[in-house]
Design a protein around this motif. Sequence first.
Motif, mmCIF file in Angstrom:
data_model
loop_
_atom_site.group_PDB
_atom_site.id
_atom_site.type_symbol
_atom_site.label_atom_id
_atom_site.label_comp_id
_atom_site.label_asym_id
_atom_site.label_seq_id
_atom_site.Cartn_x
_atom_site.Cartn_y
_atom_site.Cartn_z
ATOM 1 N N LEU A 1 0.621 -1.449 0.197
ATOM 2 C CA LEU A 1 -0.256 0.225 0.007
ATOM 3 C C LEU A 1 0.495 1.536 0.126
ATOM 4 O O LEU A 1 1.874 0.797 0.575
ATOM 5 C CB LEU A 1 -1.270 -0.087 1.223
ATOM 6 N N ARG A 2 0.016 2.298 -0.543
ATOM 7 C CA ARG A 2 1.082 3.448 -0.691
ATOM 8 C C ARG A 2 0.009 4.662 0.165
ATOM 9 O O ARG A 2 -0.945 4.771 -0.301
ATOM 10 C CB ARG A 2 1.422 3.574 -2.146
ATOM 11 N N SER A 3 0.792 5.753 0.985
ATOM 12 C CA SER A 3 -0.524 6.707 1.233
ATOM 13 C C SER A 3 1.022 8.221 0.657
ATOM 14 O O SER A 3 2.153 7.752 0.884
ATOM 15 C CB SER A 3 -0.022 6.564 2.943
ATOM 16 N N TYR A 6 -0.100 11.101 4.510
ATOM 17 C CA TYR A 6 1.376 10.999 6.129
ATOM 18 C C TYR A 6 -0.335 9.884 6.618
ATOM 19 O O TYR A 6 0.109 9.586 7.992
ATOM 20 C CB TYR A 6 1.395 12.669 6.786
ATOM 21 N N GLY A 7 -0.552 8.824 6.224
ATOM 22 C CA GLY A 7 -1.368 7.707 6.599
ATOM 23 C C GLY A 7 -2.349 7.505 6.846
ATOM 24 O O GLY A 7 -3.134 6.798 6.942
ATOM 25 N N ARG A 8 -3.421 8.805 5.801
ATOM 26 C CA ARG A 8 -4.949 9.100 6.043
ATOM 27 C C ARG A 8 -5.138 7.772 5.602
ATOM 28 O O ARG A 8 -6.110 7.814 5.961
ATOM 29 C CB ARG A 8 -4.596 10.185 6.364
ATOM 30 N N SER A 9 -5.223 7.744 4.251
ATOM 31 C CA SER A 9 -5.571 6.878 3.579
ATOM 32 C C SER A 9 -4.287 6.232 2.380
ATOM 33 O O SER A 9 -3.893 6.630 2.182
ATOM 34 C CB SER A 9 -6.220 8.187 2.443
ATOM 35 N N TRP A 10 -4.460 4.997 2.104
ATOM 36 C CA TRP A 10 -3.898 3.978 1.373
ATOM 37 C C TRP A 10 -4.207 3.737 0.642
ATOM 38 O O TRP A 10 -6.062 3.358 0.122
ATOM 39 C CB TRP A 10 -3.738 3.309 1.935
ATOM 40 N N GLN A 11 -3.599 3.562 -0.729
ATOM 41 C CA GLN A 11 -4.066 2.411 -2.177
ATOM 42 C C GLN A 11 -2.890 1.783 -2.290
ATOM 43 O O GLN A 11 -2.106 1.653 -1.544
ATOM 44 C CB GLN A 11 -3.368 3.984 -3.457
ATOM 45 N N PRO A 12 -3.245 0.669 -3.017
ATOM 46 C CA PRO A 12 -2.917 -0.280 -4.182
ATOM 47 C C PRO A 12 -1.326 0.262 -4.173
ATOM 48 O O PRO A 12 -0.957 1.061 -5.056
ATOM 49 C CB PRO A 12 -3.905 -1.546 -4.898
ATOM 50 N N ALA A 13 -0.716 -0.269 -4.388
ATOM 51 C CA ALA A 13 1.057 -0.180 -4.341
ATOM 52 C C ALA A 13 1.308 -1.869 -4.880
ATOM 53 O O ALA A 13 2.933 -1.425 -5.108
ATOM 54 C CB ALA A 13 1.563 0.361 -3.736
ATOM 55 N N ALA A 14 1.124 -2.742 -5.351
ATOM 56 C CA ALA A 14 1.310 -4.109 -5.456
ATOM 57 C C ALA A 14 2.292 -3.862 -6.528
ATOM 58 O O ALA A 14 2.072 -3.560 -7.568
ATOM 59 C CB ALA A 14 0.640 -5.027 -5.104
#
Length: 195
Positions: A1-3, A6-14
């Motif tokens: 996962l990537r934010s 600063y970590g409030r939301s995350w998106q796939p980053a595989a």
Amino acid sequence: LRSSDYGRSWQPAAADWKAIAAARGGGEDRTGALAEPTMFAVQILPNGDILIAGELAYILKTSPHQPDWALVHGGTRAPGAIAPTLHDIAIGRDGSGFAVGQEGVILKTIDGGNSWRQKPTPSSGANLLAVERRDAEWVFALGMRTALYSRDGGESWQALQALDVGLNWYSDIESVSADGPLLAVGHSGRVIRIQ
């Protein structure tokens, strides 16, 4: 996962392992990419580039401007050969750094992780779990009943002759300050200081 907040939301980053395998020549996957190797280490560089490392000596790199992962090291094309797992990465602001892992493997980069060269070590059978640069010259690598150090920027390595590191294992090492000691943590709650 990537934010990016600063970590409030995350998106796939595989990683796209099929694309990585295809980029290594396609056809029969002798690099192991299609097995989707497990990644064990991550480092974010000051410029925002991200490196991850893990099984089959894979090191992948991405940047804020290029979200896809690029293979910068790893896999093997030799039939029946299995590249060692990498457990840790440490790259300094000057772009030089190290990755360490199974079979005593130590890889060095001088260009921010774009290319890697293996360095000879006195511990070919060791399982190295952590690496840390104290400065441009002093580098330490620790693992299962082994510790290595270099005083010449990782060009040559010697075994640290200390009873505790010969009997126990350590999984992480960090600098306390630019010129201070290193702290390592590991087996049975051990914390040691290396000066």
